[in-house]
Design a protein around this motif. Sequence first.
Motif: not given
Length: 383
Positions: A69, A113, A116-117, A128
């Motif tokens: 990422l 994910l 992070y989102r 993302i």
Amino acid sequence: MNFSLLDFLESIFFEFRYAPLIIQVAILFVFVAISLTLVAYFSILRRRFRGFRRDKNVARLNELIDELLIDNVLSQDPESVETPGQTAETAAQAFHLPQFSKRRGRQVLIDRLLNYRNNVRGAMGDEIRTLYLLLELDKDSFKKLKSRKWNRKVRALNELSNMEIGVADVIILPLTNSRNRELRAAARHAYIKLSKNEPFKFFDLATEPLLLWDQVELFRIITTTNHIAIPNFAQWITYSNNKSVISFCLKLVVHYHQLKAIPAVLKLLDTKDHLLRAEAINCLGKMKIADAEDKLAYIYNNQPLNCQIEILKALGRIGSGKHTEFLKQEFQLSTDFELRKHAAKSLTNSEPPGSELITELLETSSAENKLILKHCMNPLIKF
């Protein structure tokens, strides 16, 4: 060696066979207890070992995901991207690895994910989400949504709502009335976030109560979701048979200051449910509806204690000074401490500290009432 062991076992069997019954039973209990203890210890060690290996694999995968990422998404300059999703398209190629071909690896990727989102906004957050779709991880979430296990459905709903992936009403609406409290709450939260046209439609179908914690979470989601279509909550205040839905709508009326819902709130003053009646009075007071003052004062003597307290608080919040004599009389003559306290607080809200009325009450009231009045005059004291 084998012969001596066989003799030893035969002697033990002989001793056991001809021992008294109570001794035989005791030996059996000891043997069973030792066996179960060994099985339990083995099961715990096996579970811990598997958990250790799983955590180690998850940590290794998370490091790999973070690296991919950072290299392919987070380190890219958003201004240099010509079209939305371009960064995610490039990054998707880097994630086509054997580690993410199996279900467990894909679940770790989804969880990372999502993390992070939830912590990245703007263009990077959109990238993302696009990466999540390009890797077809939404199919994994929809597959979990069809599971018979409620915890997998809850997980799927959280994933889809956080990634803002639309779910058909025919799938999600039945879940908003599930018997399972956690699934019911997750479905309601997801429906509000994902529905574009009628995010509050599940209010019409709700037969199970909205628990206090559910209301707190729903309130947070409703008030923080961007571009949500806010309806007139009067429709549920008037027609809903679910008392918890009516109660929740009253809180939303106050938050959004929906003056058009006030006629429906006023009708609740005639309801037989004194808890809802108290909440309606609370709503009118917080909205500072001066037109309701006369009716509140008129019905005061026929109300239970909780409604009387809310009426006194409402008159103080409105603060028009129209019913000062009523509040003064209640403060001086009431035998209930709570009523005197709230009457005093409403008086101090309506009258300035040095006014003639407050001075008179301080001079003529009993010692206890003077303490109550001085306490309520403190501006830091709220209802």
